[in-house]
Scaffold this active site. Structure first.
Site, mmCIF file in Angstrom:
data_model
loop_
_atom_site.group_PDB
_atom_site.id
_atom_site.type_symbol
_atom_site.label_atom_id
_atom_site.label_comp_id
_atom_site.label_asym_id
_atom_site.label_seq_id
_atom_site.Cartn_x
_atom_site.Cartn_y
_atom_site.Cartn_z
ATOM 1 N N GLU A 237 0.808 -1.209 0.000
ATOM 2 C CA GLU A 237 0.000 0.000 0.000
ATOM 3 C C GLU A 237 0.852 1.275 0.000
ATOM 4 O O GLU A 237 0.368 2.356 0.330
ATOM 5 C CB GLU A 237 -0.943 -0.019 1.204
ATOM 6 C CG GLU A 237 -1.892 -1.210 1.205
ATOM 7 C CD GLU A 237 -2.656 -1.342 2.502
ATOM 8 O OE1 GLU A 237 -3.623 -0.586 2.687
ATOM 9 O OE2 GLU A 237 -2.294 -2.197 3.330
ATOM 10 N N ARG B 62 -11.275 3.625 12.362
ATOM 11 C CA ARG B 62 -12.431 3.469 11.482
ATOM 12 C C ARG B 62 -12.804 1.995 11.440
ATOM 13 O O ARG B 62 -11.971 1.146 11.146
ATOM 14 C CB ARG B 62 -12.126 3.946 10.058
ATOM 15 C CG ARG B 62 -13.382 4.154 9.197
ATOM 16 C CD ARG B 62 -13.056 4.272 7.721
ATOM 17 N NE ARG B 62 -12.771 2.965 7.136
ATOM 18 C CZ ARG B 62 -11.712 2.707 6.367
ATOM 19 N NH1 ARG B 62 -10.821 3.637 6.111
ATOM 20 N NH2 ARG B 62 -11.540 1.498 5.869
ATOM 21 N N ASP C 298 -15.058 -1.024 9.889
ATOM 22 C CA ASP C 298 -15.813 -1.471 8.716
ATOM 23 C C ASP C 298 -16.774 -2.581 9.138
ATOM 24 O O ASP C 298 -16.375 -3.519 9.842
ATOM 25 C CB ASP C 298 -14.869 -1.980 7.635
ATOM 26 C CG ASP C 298 -13.939 -0.888 7.117
ATOM 27 O OD1 ASP C 298 -14.298 0.291 7.254
ATOM 28 O OD2 ASP C 298 -12.870 -1.232 6.578
#
Length: 305
Positions: A13, A250, A252
Site C-alpha cells: 500500500e 475506522r 468497517d
C-alpha cells in the site's frame, strides 16, 4: 508546530500512503505548520534522528510497517508524540484474526472465520460455506482479496497469498449492506462520527471502488434509520475500546439482512485525504480537513504529556 510526516515504506500500500501524504502536507502547511516529509524506506535510524527534532509525527502508513505498531514503538522510545494508537492496539487491529477473537470474546458481532498461518494439505476443505472471501490476515485497501466459489478457486487464491508470504483469513459471504464508522477522541471525549453507507459498483467494495474516481459509492451521512445509525456508532465505539485504541479509528461493518451488525475489521491509520472516509465523516460535523489533522496532533501531544 514542527511536524514529521512519515509515509511510504515498503508495504503493497506504499503508493496509497504517498498520495495521502501529499494532501496532509499541503493542508498542514496552509495552516502554518512546518512539515518534514519522510519516506520510511529511507531507514529506521534516520527516523529516530528526525523524531527528536520535531514536536510530533503524523503517520500516514498503511500495512506493515506502520499499522503493525513498529514505528509507533520506535517513536515512543524517541519521546516523539504521534497521532493514533500505540504499538499494542495497532498490532492487534492489523492482525484481523486476533482482533476478531477479541471481538467475539467481548460479544461484538463478527463473521465466522478460518485463520491459516501456513498452507493446508492439498485435500483440505473449509468448514464454512461458499462463496468465501479469502484475504491476507494483515492486508488492507482490498488488495489481494479474492471471492471464491469452489475448491479450485480457493486453492488458487491460497496459492497466490502464500506465495506472497501472507497469512490467510477466510470468511463466508454475509448478505447485507456495507458501512463504515469513524471514532475520534478530542477534548477528553471519545465520539463516533456520522456513519458512511457503502454502495459497491462491483460485487464487493474492492480496490477500484476505494481509490478511483469511478467508485462514487460512499454516502455520508448514511441514509439509514436513526436507530440503526446509533447501533453502528455504538459498535464502532465498542470495537475501538475492545482493541485499546487511541486518537481515532475506522470500523468497517456489514449490516446483515436480518438486522445484525457484523464487524469486519478496524483501521488504526485510516486513509487521510479530504476525500477519504474519516475526513468526510468529520466534515459532516463541520470539521475542515486541516482542522481534523490538527485535532489528531494536539491529542497526541496531550497524551504524551
Amino acid at each position: 508546530m514542527k511536524i514529521l510526516l512519515v509515509a511510504g515504506g515498503w508495504s503493497p500500500e506504499r503508493e496509497i500512503s504517498l498520495i495521502g501524504a501529499r494532501a496532509i502536507q499541503k493542508a498542514l502547511t496552509e495552516r502554518g505548520h512546518s512539515v518534514t516529509r519522510y519516506d520510511l524506506s529511507d531507514g529506521l535510524s534516520s527516523l529516530l534522528d528526525l523524531a527528536a527534532n520535531h514536536d510530533a509525527a503524523f503517520l500516514n502508513l498503511h500495512g506493515a510497517p506502520g499499522e503493525d505498531g513498529l514505528v509507533q514503538a520506535l517513536l515512543d522510545r524517541a519521546g516523539c508524540p504521534y497521532q493514533g494508537s500505540g504499538p499494542a492496539g495497532s498490532f492487534l487491529a492489523l492482525h484481523k484474526s486476533a482482533a476478531k477473537a477479541l471481538f467475539r470474546k467481548a460479544g461484538i458481532g463478527t463473521p465466522d472465520w478460518i485463520y491459516l498461518p501456513t498452507p493446508p494439505p492439498e485435500d483440505w476443505q473449509p468448514h464454512l460455506p461458499y462463496p468465501l472471501f479469502v484475504k491476507s490476515d494483515t492486508g488492507g485497501s482490498s488488495l489481494h482479496l479474492y471471492r471464491v466459489q469452489n475448491q479450485a478457486e480457493l486453492r488458487q487464491a491460497l496459492d497466490s497469498l502464500f506465495a506472497l508470504g501472507q497469512e490467510v483469513l477466510i470468511e463466508p459471504l454475509i448478505r447485507g449492506r456495507e458501512a463504515t464508522c469513524g471514532v475520534l477522541e478530542r477534548g477528553g471525549k471519545t465520539e463516533a462520527l456520522p456513519p458512511v453507507l457503502i454502495v459497491p459498483q462491483h460485487e464487493f467494495f474492492d480496490y477500484h471502488d476505494k481509490y478511483t474516481d469511478a467508485g462514487e459509492c460512499e454516502i455520508c451521512p448514511a441514509p439509514l434509520p436513526e436507530e440503526m445509525l446509533n447501533s453502528i456508532r455504538e459498535t464502532a465505539l465498542q470495537a475501538h475500546a475492545c482493541l485499546g485504541l487511541a486518537g481515532y479509528s475506522r470500523t468497517d461493518l456489514i449490516l446483515t439482512d436480518d438486522g445484525r451488525i457484523q464487524v469486519l475489521e478496524v483501521n488504526t491509520l485510516p486513509g487521510m485525504t479530504p476525500a477519504s472516509l474519516v475526513p468526510r465523516e468529520a466534515s459532516v460535523l463541520g470539521m475542515e480537513f486541516g482542522e481534523l489533522l490538527e485535532i489528531l496532533l494536539k491529542e497526541a501531544i496531550a497524551r504524551r504529556k
